[in-house]
Design a protein around this motif. Structure first.
Motif, short mmCIF file in Angstrom:
data_model
loop_
_atom_site.label_atom_id
_atom_site.label_comp_id
_atom_site.label_asym_id
_atom_site.label_seq_id
_atom_site.Cartn_x
_atom_site.Cartn_y
_atom_site.Cartn_z
N ALA A 44 17.58 -28.07 -12.85
CA ALA A 44 17.62 -26.80 -12.11
C ALA A 44 16.67 -26.84 -10.93
O ALA A 44 16.98 -26.32 -9.84
CB ALA A 44 17.26 -25.64 -13.05
N THR A 45 15.51 -27.45 -11.11
CA THR A 45 14.54 -27.57 -10.02
C THR A 45 15.12 -28.36 -8.86
O THR A 45 15.05 -27.94 -7.70
CB THR A 45 13.27 -28.27 -10.53
N ALA A 46 15.71 -29.51 -9.17
CA ALA A 46 16.25 -30.37 -8.12
C ALA A 46 17.41 -29.70 -7.38
O ALA A 46 17.47 -29.74 -6.14
CB ALA A 46 16.71 -31.69 -8.74
N PHE A 47 18.31 -29.09 -8.11
CA PHE A 47 19.46 -28.44 -7.48
C PHE A 47 19.01 -27.31 -6.56
O PHE A 47 19.53 -27.15 -5.44
CB PHE A 47 20.41 -27.91 -8.54
N SER A 48 18.06 -26.51 -7.00
CA SER A 48 17.56 -25.40 -6.19
C SER A 48 16.91 -25.91 -4.91
O SER A 48 17.07 -25.32 -3.83
CB SER A 48 16.55 -24.56 -6.99
N ASN A 49 16.16 -27.01 -5.01
CA ASN A 49 15.52 -27.58 -3.81
C ASN A 49 16.56 -27.99 -2.76
O ASN A 49 16.42 -27.69 -1.57
CB ASN A 49 14.69 -28.80 -4.19
#
Length: 471
Positions: free
Chosen positions: A442-447
């Motif tokens: 989720a962190t990577a996709f949001s970035n």
């Protein structure tokens, strides 16, 4: 098409900024408005990176010291970290607002107004720092308990924060001081002061944590006292430098107007900065459900990743004083070139980060804590998140540019969308489906998503504002 009488960002600033005398013939306040764009950005970014990396290396050293104390101490730092980041938002927000108005005043040639804004900003910072530190001192233990800290970990986290809060006003003064120096054209001195302060923290850490050379053995509280000692030095040196470069005005004239001008950008910037710690509180609570070893692994990995991310943060933060001064001087072509260079650098650095951490990340984590669970969590973190931080850098470049132009609402919108609208819901879903691995995804996709959207929005706005100026 004729030029507009005012830069396009002018309606967004207060009378405290616009009531300035015209430049006299021969008056030179070049700052970042002349010379090579790339050279200025490299100089700004490299000295800021030096200071930022040294601060994060000090935090990394702190993690190594506490690793010898035990996994519980590392977990305690994991629970304390969202709270310290939450308070950091106040320093970052006021610094952003002050940098915006000061850089534009300096770029337009009004040194007297710039000096007055510097002084008024520091007074505002001191007041906010004392209030926020007192609030944190009273409620720190309750907050770490809400995050899920239990037993000895909870006690150690509260012990660290009780000392940290005493030094928080000094932390705010030193952080904002570095921002103000860069806004007035000083690229080197903030990095030098930050680096020296970090060396003091690294040297004092083991003395106070383990009780070496006759010092008291304070454990995790010793780490906090070492940090406070470094901030005392930094604040003292920043004040000396500001006085020497004549960026201090002892006049309180138009204090209210100055605070209004600063908070026009700084208020939304603070709100934007507070959104991320709120999401971090949620993420920490989710990770706590998997055990304190997972929290420790996340803490170690994020400390390592933050060190390399500071290069991106330094590059993006160098945009603010550069754009502010050149926008005030109406050098719009230099603004656009700076944005292109900064964005390409961020993407390239994201690739470098992924490669380095994929190869060497586990060896670094093993130095801090050899616990197998901690290493497994960190390894998954390094596999998923680093490649996306280039897009986070692009997002930070966009928000820095918006703030430099005196437009604080787009950064607030971007921060809310990234942290609340996307990150938190996706992290909760990811945690339900795949555990802590889902949180990292989720962190990577949001970035990536918000980096692309922020870049496009900033590009459209800058192009529109330049066209409105008749250029």
């Amino acid at each position: 098409m004729a030029r507009s009488a005012k830069p396009p960002s002018q309606p967004n600033v207060s009378a405290a900024e616009t009531e300035r005398p015209p430049k006299r013939p021969g008056m030179r306040y070049a700052g970042f408005t002349e010379g090579s764009v790339g050279r200025h950005l490299v100089r700004l970014g490299s000295f800021m990176a030096m200071g930022s990396l040294s601060m994060n290396f000090a935090r990394f050293a702190e993690a190594i010291y506490l690793g010898f104390v035990g996994t519980e101490a590392l977990a305690a730092m994991g629970f304390a970290f969202p709270i310290t980041i939450f308070l950091f938002a106040f320093a970052g927000g006021i610094g952003t607002g002050a940098s915006s108005v000061i850089a534009r005043a300096y770029g337009a040639g009004d040194r007297a107004q710039a000096a007055r804004l510097v002084t008024h900003a520091e007074l505002l910072v001191l007041i906010v720092g004392v209030v926020a530190g007192a609030f944190g001192l009273v409620f720190a233990e309750d907050v770490v308990a809400l995050l899920g800290a239990q037993g000895e970990v909870r006690t150690m986290a509260a012990e660290y924060l009780s000392v940290y809060m005493l030094g928080f006003p000094l932390f705010m003064l030193s952080m904002v001081g570095s921002t103000l120096l860069r806004a007035t054209g000083s690229a080197a001195s903030p990095g030098v002061v930050m680096t020296t302060g970090s060396v003091i923290q690294i040297a004092m850490g083991p003395l106070l944590i383990f009780g070496w050379l006759g010092f008291p053995e304070l454990g995790i509280a010793g780490a906090a006292w070492a940090y406070v000692a470094s901030r005392v030095f930094s604040v003292a040196l920043y004040i000396v430098i500001l006085v020497r470069v004549r960026m201090v005005s002892w006049s309180l004239e138009d204090l209210g107007k100055s605070w209004w001008a600063i908070l026009h950008v700084g208020g939304p910037a603070t709100a934007s900065g507070l959104i991320m710690p709120v999401s971090m509180l949620v993420i920490t609570r989710l990770l706590a459900g998997h055990g304190h070893e997972v929290v420790a692994g996340y803490t170690v990995a994020s400390r390592v990743e933050t060190m390399v991310h500071m290069v991106l943060w330094s590059a993006s933060s160098s945009i603010s004083p550069f754009v502010g001064q050149n926008w005030g001087a109406r050098n719009y072509a230099r603004v656009r070139r700076a944005m292109r260079l900064a964005n390409w650098f961020c993407l390239a650095w994201g690739v470098v980060t992924f490669v380095v951490l994929a190869i060497a990340g586990d060896a670094v984590v093993r130095l801090i804590d050899p616990n197998e669970t901690v290493r497994a969590v960190a390894a998954m973190f390094f596999l998923i998140i680093p490649l996306s931080i280039g897009f986070m850098g692009v997002m930070q470049v966009a928000t820095s540019c918006f703030n430099a132009l005196g437009q604080p609402l787009p950064p607030l919108t971007i921060s809310f969308a990234r942290s609340i609208a996307f990150y938190v819901p996706l992290a909760i879903l990811g945690d339900y489906l795949w555990g802590y691995v889902g949180i990292f995804l989720a962190t990577a996709f949001s970035n990536v998503l918000l980096g692309i959207l922020a870049w496009y929005w900033n590009r459209v706005v800058v192009k529109r504002e330049i066209a409105a100026a008749g250029v």
